[in-house]
Design an enzyme around this catalytic site. Structure first.
Site, short mmCIF file in Angstrom:
data_model
loop_
_atom_site.label_atom_id
_atom_site.label_comp_id
_atom_site.label_asym_id
_atom_site.label_seq_id
_atom_site.Cartn_x
_atom_site.Cartn_y
_atom_site.Cartn_z
N HIS A 102 -3.07 11.37 0.40
CA HIS A 102 -2.61 11.17 1.78
C HIS A 102 -1.91 12.45 2.25
O HIS A 102 -0.70 12.49 2.43
CB HIS A 102 -1.67 9.96 1.86
CG HIS A 102 -1.35 9.53 3.26
ND1 HIS A 102 -1.13 8.21 3.59
CD2 HIS A 102 -1.20 10.23 4.41
CE1 HIS A 102 -0.85 8.13 4.89
NE2 HIS A 102 -0.88 9.35 5.39
N GLU A 133 -4.18 0.28 8.25
CA GLU A 133 -2.97 0.58 9.02
C GLU A 133 -3.14 0.05 10.43
O GLU A 133 -4.17 0.26 11.07
CB GLU A 133 -2.70 2.10 9.11
CG GLU A 133 -2.23 2.75 7.85
CD GLU A 133 -2.01 4.25 8.03
OE1 GLU A 133 -1.70 4.69 9.17
OE2 GLU A 133 -2.15 4.99 7.04
N ASN A 177 -7.92 2.67 9.85
CA ASN A 177 -6.61 2.73 10.50
C ASN A 177 -6.81 2.87 12.00
O ASN A 177 -7.59 3.72 12.44
CB ASN A 177 -5.81 3.95 10.03
CG ASN A 177 -5.50 3.91 8.55
OD1 ASN A 177 -5.68 2.89 7.89
ND2 ASN A 177 -5.01 5.02 8.01
N ARG A 198 0.84 -1.19 0.00
CA ARG A 198 0.00 0.00 0.00
C ARG A 198 0.88 1.24 0.00
O ARG A 198 1.78 1.37 0.83
CB ARG A 198 -0.90 -0.01 1.23
CG ARG A 198 -1.76 1.25 1.41
CD ARG A 198 -2.66 1.11 2.64
NE ARG A 198 -3.49 2.30 2.83
CZ ARG A 198 -3.29 3.21 3.77
NH1 ARG A 198 -2.29 3.09 4.62
NH2 ARG A 198 -4.09 4.26 3.89
N TYR A 230 -4.59 2.21 16.00
CA TYR A 230 -3.36 1.80 16.68
C TYR A 230 -3.54 1.60 18.17
O TYR A 230 -2.80 0.85 18.79
CB TYR A 230 -2.29 2.87 16.48
CG TYR A 230 -1.86 3.06 15.04
CD1 TYR A 230 -0.75 2.39 14.55
CD2 TYR A 230 -2.55 3.90 14.18
CE1 TYR A 230 -0.34 2.56 13.23
CE2 TYR A 230 -2.15 4.08 12.87
CZ TYR A 230 -1.05 3.40 12.40
OH TYR A 230 -0.64 3.56 11.09
N ASN A 285 -7.00 9.22 2.56
CA ASN A 285 -6.54 8.60 3.80
C ASN A 285 -6.81 9.52 4.99
O ASN A 285 -6.36 10.66 5.02
CB ASN A 285 -5.04 8.31 3.72
CG ASN A 285 -4.52 7.65 5.00
OD1 ASN A 285 -4.72 6.46 5.21
ND2 ASN A 285 -3.88 8.43 5.85
N GLU A 286 -7.59 9.02 5.95
CA GLU A 286 -7.82 9.68 7.23
C GLU A 286 -8.34 11.12 7.12
O GLU A 286 -7.67 12.08 7.49
CB GLU A 286 -6.54 9.66 8.08
CG GLU A 286 -6.07 8.27 8.42
CD GLU A 286 -4.85 8.23 9.31
OE1 GLU A 286 -4.54 7.14 9.81
OE2 GLU A 286 -4.21 9.29 9.51
#
Length: 458
Positions: free
Chosen positions: A56, A318, A245, A11, A247, A100-101
């Protein structure tokens, strides 16, 4: 390196200014086009599937001077950029992500002083950004479906992000409500218009921001823009998969009427009305102050998306952890084993998860943390002109997971003496000392580097 890891997919993201330096079609860089074309061809030569993110966070500066994502002019411009890359690469790229995000693009870029363009203007431009971003995303997806998808045979989605909001006191109805509200504001802000049955922003967002706007003297207009009925229908359903994503997790409780969180008024955080903290937990720490290791949070997040949006296909785009250096990164090995296990638990409980992407292939430049936080499977010597790459212990473990599709909790390889001597020749002094003492701590961060996809099959 990707081949060594037995990873099936890589990716990466495209840089808009690298391809269109001024942001407009009148100046396209052939060198920029060729750079990514060569990368895609090389991946395919090794039977590695490219997964490409169109945006991104890299915006041509001239477009930022027009107001960036707060200016509706961004919608046709982003569509032009997307059309070009779909035409150039769509014959070879079959998995696309538009953006992205978006929460980071809008809140961290416009709401607070954290990421470019760092407006530090809370409570207003972030919502303008989100409004335009959703419309731009939808226009690109419709264009792809109308002009490209049938003949190119690919799929397109979006990647959202959040930390799981764990209720501080699970027995408290107020804390459980705070957790749900946090999910609606973080994920629902962009997820609800695209993935929900009826579209539009989450009801709780619409009502809270409208009521608070009125209380704060903004008159009858909410700070959260309104979609027309046509726009709601245009945006709803514009994703073939749900990228997420994540974490870490936070403990959450309600902010309350007296603003115990001390948030600016107005602001996204004050609108959400949730106080987040990790101070009261005994979860393992990391090299980043905001990340604690809590695998159950990943399971809870995946289950929430599954329930909230009627079982969409999910790709974990992610997930990972990093440290402050060293090659014997057993904390990262533990993290991947634990979080992958949580993902498998969600699959076994009915969640449609088609892939998992480890963040990240190699150490990289980490936004405000610079080079201090390392989260790659491969160490990078930033003092070397060659930027020498060296596999960490986690690279060997992740390769074993990809090769066998199995999590082997007992597999904890060591560096032999020759590897240690070679590694010490490449490591800065502080990391060499860490290698000698065999100490490694976890940490995490974000990057523009690529990542790896492990398709989970049971």
């Amino acid at each position: 390196m990707v081949k060594e890891l037995h990873a099936g997919t890589y990716r990466f993201s495209l840089s808009w200014p690298r391809i269109m330096p001024g942001g407009y079609m009148n100046h396209v860089s052939t060198a920029g086009i060729k750079y990514y074309s060569n990368l895609i061809d090389e991946l395919l030569r090794y039977n590695i599937t490219p997964m490409v993110t169109i945006y991104h966070w890299e915006l041509p500066q001239k477009l930022q001077e027009l107001g960036g994502w707060t200016n509706p002019e961004i919608i046709p411009l982003f569509k032009d950029f997307a059309r070009l890359v779909l035409e150039m690469y769509g014959d070879r790229v079959k998995i696309w992500t538009t953006i992205n995000e978006p929460w980071h693009v809008c809140e961290h870029g416009y709401g607070v002083d954290y990421m470019a363009p760092s407006y530090n203007f809370p409570g207003i431009p972030a919502y303008l950004c989100g409004h335009n971003l959703l419309k731009a995303h939808a226009e690109v997806v419709h264009m792809y479906r109308d002009l490209f998808q049938k003949r190119q045979g690919g799929r397109i989605g979006i990647t959202l992000d959040t930390s799981w909001p764990e209720p501080r006191n699970p027995d408290s109805a107020e804390d459980r409500e705070a957790s749900e509200r946090a999910m609606q504001f973080y994920v629902g802000w962009f997820g609800h218009p695209i993935f929900s049955k009826h579209g539009n922003y989450p009801k709780v967002m619409i009502e809270r921001i409208r009521n608070l706007s009125k209380e704060q003297g903004f008159g009858i207009r909410s700070r959260l823009p309104e979609f027309t009925t046509e726009e709601i229908h245009r945006i709803r359903g514009t994703a073939d998969f749900f990228g997420i994503n994540s974490y870490t997790s936070n403990l959450v409780t309600s902010n309350g009427h007296n603003n115990t969180g001390g948030f600016p008024v107005p602001s996204f955080n004050h609108d959400m009305g949730v106080v987040e903290s990790q101070k009261e937990v005994d979860w393992p720490g990391s090299g980043s102050v905001w990340l604690k290791v809590y695998p159950k949070g990943m399971y809870n997040l995946l289950m929430w998306i599954h329930r909230e949006y009627n079982g969409p296909e999910i790709i974990v785009t992610e997930n990972g952890v990093s440290d402050r250096g060293g090659l014997e990164d057993y904390a990262r090995v533990d993290y991947f084993n634990q979080y992958l296990s949580a993902v498998l638990d969600a699959i076994e409980d009915g969640v449609n998860i088609s892939g998992y992407i480890a963040w990240s292939l190699m150490d990289s430049y980490e936004w405000k943390a610079g080079f201090s936080e390392k989260f790659g499977l491969y160490h990078v010597d930033f003092n070397s002109p060659q930027r020498t790459r060296t596999p960490k212990i986690s690279a060997r473990v992740f390769a074993q997971i990809c090769k066998t599709n199995t999590i082997d909790w007992s597999y904890r390889p060591n560096l032999d003496q020759e590897q240690k001597l070679v590694a010490m020749a490449h490591l800065p002094a502080e990391e060499e000392q860490m290698l000698r003492s065999s100490g490694a701590q976890g940490a995490i961060s974000w990057s523009l580097m690529g990542a790896l996809l492990l398709v989970l099959l049971r």
